[in-house]
Structure formats: C-alpha cells, structure tokens
Design a protein around this motif. Sequence first.
Motif, PDB file in Angstrom:
ATOM      1  N   PHE A   1     -14.849 -35.950 -27.149  1.00  0.00           N
ATOM      2  CA  PHE A   1     -15.391 -34.817 -26.414  1.00  0.00           C
ATOM      3  C   PHE A   1     -14.778 -33.529 -26.936  1.00  0.00           C
ATOM      4  N   ALA A   2     -15.476 -32.435 -26.687  1.00  0.00           N
ATOM      5  CA  ALA A   2     -14.975 -31.100 -27.006  1.00  0.00           C
ATOM      6  C   ALA A   2     -15.044 -30.269 -25.740  1.00  0.00           C
ATOM      7  N   THR A   3     -14.094 -29.389 -25.567  1.00  0.00           N
ATOM      8  CA  THR A   3     -14.066 -28.549 -24.378  1.00  0.00           C
ATOM      9  C   THR A   3     -13.447 -27.209 -24.716  1.00  0.00           C
ATOM     10  N   TYR A   4     -13.581 -26.271 -23.804  1.00  0.00           N
ATOM     11  CA  TYR A   4     -13.061 -24.925 -24.060  1.00  0.00           C
ATOM     12  C   TYR A   4     -11.544 -24.935 -24.043  1.00  0.00           C
ATOM     13  N   ASP A   5     -10.954 -24.389 -25.090  1.00  0.00           N
ATOM     14  CA  ASP A   5      -9.503 -24.317 -25.222  1.00  0.00           C
ATOM     15  C   ASP A   5      -9.057 -22.892 -24.917  1.00  0.00           C
ATOM     16  N   GLU A   6      -8.258 -22.732 -23.867  1.00  0.00           N
ATOM     17  CA  GLU A   6      -7.832 -21.398 -23.446  1.00  0.00           C
ATOM     18  C   GLU A   6      -6.991 -20.712 -24.514  1.00  0.00           C
TER      19      GLU A   6
END
Length: 751
Positions: free
Chosen positions: A201-206
């Motif tokens: 999965f990919a997700t938003y990285d702060e």
Amino acid sequence: MKIKRRKKQSLDPQMMRRSIKRSNKQLYRMIQVMVMIGTLVVANVLFTMVTKTHFWSGESALNSKISSSIVDTVVEAQRGTIYDRNRNVIAQEVKAWTIVAYLDSSIEDEEGNPDYVKNAASTAKKLCKVLKDADEENIEKIIKNAQNKELSQTELGAGTKRLDEDTMKAVQELDLPGIGFIETSNRNYPTTPFSSNLIGFATYDEDEQKIVGKMGLEQTMNDILSGKDGRVQYQQAVDGSILPGTTKVYEEAEDGDDVVLTIDYDLQVAVEKSMEETIENNKASSAWAVVMEVETGKILAWASYPTFDQNKHEEIPSYNDYVSMVAYEPGSVMKTFTYAAAVDTGTFPENTMYRAGTFTYTFDTSTGRIIRVSNGTDTGYPAISDAMGNDFGTLTFEDGLAFSSNVGICELLANHMNYGSLEDYLDSFGFFQETGIPYVTEATGTKNIDIPTDYLSTGFGQASSITVLQLMQAYSAIFNEGTMVQPYVVDSIEDSETGETIESYTTKEVGTPISSETANKMTEMLKHVLDEGKSGERFAIEGVSMAAKTGTGEIYNPETGKYDEVNYTSSIMAAAPAEDAKIMVYWGMIGPNYVNYSAEQFQDIMKAALVAYGISGSNESSSSSSAEDEKSQTWETYTMPNLVNHSVDYANSKTSGWKATTVMIGNGSTIIEQYPAFGSVVSSGDRVFLLTDGAQITMPDMTGWTRKDITAFWDLTGIQIQTDGYGTVVAQSVEPNTPIDSTMEISVTME
C-alpha cells in the motif's frame, strides 16, 4: 605533409555597415520591450495605490480577504496506476478532501453572513459525528490554538485529512460555518484485499509531504510510480482561494508511470475467497496460494494470508509475504527433487522394492556413508519413520513417492545415490538463493546437510528451509521438460500519459537442472500421487488430468529448539493438464488441522486457474459424457467486440452462444457504454455489462456477483452499491427488477 591555408579574405565595408545597422535595430527592439514591461509594472503599482484595487484580480486592496503573502508550494505528481493483465485497476490515485477551518472574522459567505469558526467545541463535536476516526478533543484544541495565534485558517489533524467523497459530502451536509475543504488526492484499492502483501500500500507521508509506498510493490516500485513533483507560486486570499492572474508555474509536475502486472483479476478474486475459507475452516494461522504459467513463469495469482484492507491498513498481521519473504521447511513436496536427482544421475532403482516403516541408521566416518541397520539398534542417531507412524510394508520406489514415504527417500540417499548428488541438484534447482524476481523482496532459506540426520531430512523436506517462490521456480523444470523459468509478476511499465511501454518483462530461462527425459518420468510418477488410496487422493478433480505432490511438514521453533507438536504445514503442488502442463498451483497452510482438512479450496483454485488460462478441464475420463455435458465442462475465451452505438439486437447477436452472462442495463434500444472494453478477454462465467440509452434502470439479481461485477455496474450507472463482506453476493437490500437511481441506498452481502 603540406598544409593548405585558406586565403585571407578582405572585409566588405558595405556588409559591415549592414551588419551594424541590423544589430542596432535588434538592440532597439529589446530596449522597447523592457521599457514596456517596466511601464506595466509601475502602472500596476500606481493603479493599486490610487484606486486601492488590484489591477489583475479586480479585488479591493483594502479588502481584508486579500492576503499579502505569496504561496510557494509543491504541485503533486499523480501516482501511477497498477493494473492487472486485463487492465483492471488494482491501485489508483483518487480525489480526496482535507478539512480546513477558516478563522478570520471578516470572512462572509455569498449571502453576506459570517463564515468562520466561532465555537471550537461545538464545531469539533459536530464534525466527529461524521468523522469516526477523528478525535473531538484534538480538533477543539487545534482550533483554539489557531484562534489564539490569530491564524486565518488551519487544518484539523488526524481523521480530517484525505477524506473520500462520501465523507466529504457528509461533512458538507452539516453546514458548519467556517468549514471548507482543500482538494487533494489519496491512494485507493477498489477491490481490497487483493494480494495485499504483494501489492502492499501507499499512503500520505507527512515528512515527505506526498503519497509514498510503504509496503510491497508500492514500496519497491515507488520511484517508478511516484513521478516528479512540480512547483507553483501564487497569491492567496484569507479564505484559501487563489487570486486570478497570480499563478506562476516554475516546474511542471511529471506524473508517475503505470505498472501492468501478470496477475489475473478474476482468478485472484477466486483465490482470495479460497484463502479466507482455508483460514476459517482449518483454524490456520497462515496460508498461501500461487498460480503460475508453467512455460512462461507468469504469476497469475499470488496470495498470502492473513491479509489486510489496503485502504485502511490499520492492522497489518504481518509485513512478511509468505510467498517470497518467509523461509520454511516444506515437507514432502521436496521429495520430487530427490527422486529427480536419482533419475537424472541414472541411480534410480526402477521397479525395485524396499522396506518402508522405519529407517534406523548409523554413519561410517571412514567411508562417509549412511548405513541402514536393524530397527531397535541404538546408533546415537534418531530413527526416521514414515508420516503418522504409517507402515506401508514393502513398496517399489515408484509407489514410495505416491505414498510419500520418508523411508523411501532415506533408502535412495543412503544406498543408491552418490553423497554429493543431492546438494548439487538442490543448488541447480535454485534452492537457498533468491530467484531474482523483479521488484519483489525475497528470503533465501538455509541449507542444512552437514550431518547425516539433516542430510536425510533435507531429502524429504525437513531440516533445510526454502521459500514458496523458490519452489515454484524449481517445479517449473519438472513440468516444463527440464527447462526452469524465473517467476515474474510485473509485465510492463508504461508512460501514464502516452501509454507507451517503457520497459517490459518476458520469460527468462534460468537453467536446465534435469533432462527432458527425467522431467517426463517425474511427471508420470507424480500423476499417480492422485490415485485412489495414495497420498493425494483427496485432491483429485474429476475430468482434470493433473500431476501433483503433497506435503506435510514440521515447524521448527528456534526459541525452544524443538519442532511444534500441534501445528504443521499442509500443502500441494499440482500442474494441469498433466500430459502438457500449462498451469501450476501451489496451495498451503500452517495450522493444527493437518490430517482431515478439505481439499475443496485447492480444487476451487485449480478450476479457476483453468478458466483464467482458457483451457478445458476435460480429459479422456470424461469421454463417455454426453455432448452437452462435455460442452458445459469446456472453458472458453472470447474477444470483446465494440458494441457502443450499436443496437441491443446487434449486441445480443454478437454475444450469442457465449458462456458468459450479458447484463443489459436500462430499457433503451442502443448501447452507449460497455464493460469490458473493446478488445478485452472475456472468459466462461464472466459477466458482460451493456448500458443502454434508456432512462429507467432496474435492480439486477446480483446473486453470485463479485466485487469486480459490482464495480463495473457502479461505474456504468453511477449508482453506488455498498458491500459487506468478501467473496460473492448472497443477499441484496433491493429486490430484482425494482426501479433504482443514484439517490437510493443499496447494499449487498457477500460471502
């Protein structure tokens, strides 16, 4: 050697004058342009000073909504899409919305009413009625801190960012003053769970301020998928709007590339369902299944369980993929390679008998040989018995493989094969080393053959550890006439804008560990594993000719230094059709039910694999069936025609005789949209969706539909269908043939 010098030419005075005159004209034009630009800049400043109005935006310079700050920000590149082999979307970037609270008391709505957050506590409480993952106290704290700092706006933290469209609309319906949205993007997996450990999965990285791959192919192919961000500068109003005429693009964003996999969507969905049943029915702690084309190495399905929701990825049972990242002792599926080594070296005792039951042995250090001795003799080495304490009596070595006799392996290694042969062949088959499959993280396993007990145990799948992926590669040589092919799951990388193929992957032959004669002999022996009374009897499928090897393996616990006495590995490797193998299926699990478990899940996967490959499951054993029965048992594939702008009658004529179900949507007479797209492959059992130009849409009978079918219906009609569970539809909230539209709440239950 003489060097010829060019004759010096005199300069023409008239030409010099023309050149100087031309240069002067160009310089004059440049000065004119610069003067005009300077005049415009000065005029803009003077205009704003005198009229108190911005020249470009037309807004009053005294308007408190106009912010004097310049925003310099990143323009996110769109992350590439991941597709299956038939261009079904597996992972994609979708629109998302982040909540913003506007705090400036001068902000008004279109009707002139105050449009800013006054009461932090009330706003937080109302928001959390919709936002289940948000924290009320945290939102209230963020708003109050921003108010104290006299900020004009603020985001609201965890649970309020990157919301889907349904959640965004639910917040809008609250009609809260001062609550707005910033449009952004998020990663979406429309059919999750879908090979979750492989795809990841990919997700938003702060920290990186962008969507980043965190696991699986999303991580290993992150640089390919992510693209390159751009930069833009603009002037922003207090309410977050961009002032017209102020935007400057410094660097264009370059979208990420798309990735096309070898995975087959329909087959993977079937495998996911079977894996879920495997876990539930057997109280298994883990399970796996891989389907691969024998001749090419293309992986059509890949599952590692337990799995997780790729859209939420809140609870991930394991970051290790059981197919490629976990080394294990596979048990009797390894016996095939010991037999193959014996056959290939000419030491296999064909039609020779041996005594099964228990193998008691000693080791002669002077000759380096293992010697079988009478049972009951105290030799200092542990006796090796056939599984479950079985005593098969006297067997031929051919039957020893079919019954999965450990003692038969010991006899081969001790009394027939040269001592170094096993290690040489295991190395040639690619065990204890990475397969090199592109973009997939691999373990290597451990070779333990230094002492007699480990040497013998390795011959029947204990002591030494391997990976499922290594096993798939090695068995390709058995079923592919001696030629071993590397597994691969990435088919191609494509430019997301042009569709141009940037890089493609094809079959890679990685060795010929055995001769074609050896491979054919092994395949013939493996066909008898499924005979009545033999170790693989339960896995046989009527009408399908297969070669197979089962395996039950003990699980070593390094913490206790002992083997688990409760949980075991149970698995089967099979290829079909046995006479000319095209498809390999490896199914397995770890759990306590290693004796009486059902073979149904494996059989379902094999049948689905045959459908995906487009081959018939019938063989000579079904020749007595009627012609109609034979037709119904034969799987077929079709190429989807272009039916858009054609009549319903024309569409029906083009799909007539297909073993696929046509779902006609609407009461019109002309097709305006279709699924699958023109040129796609349609297999037996698939559903073809045709949207007509009719205004009235009625609820279809969705019994048996997959998530793929529901998604296709949703995309064509815009009518949202809520799903509960996984598998296929067993119940629906709206009766078939009921008129429906996009305003209705419709749900289905899947099992």
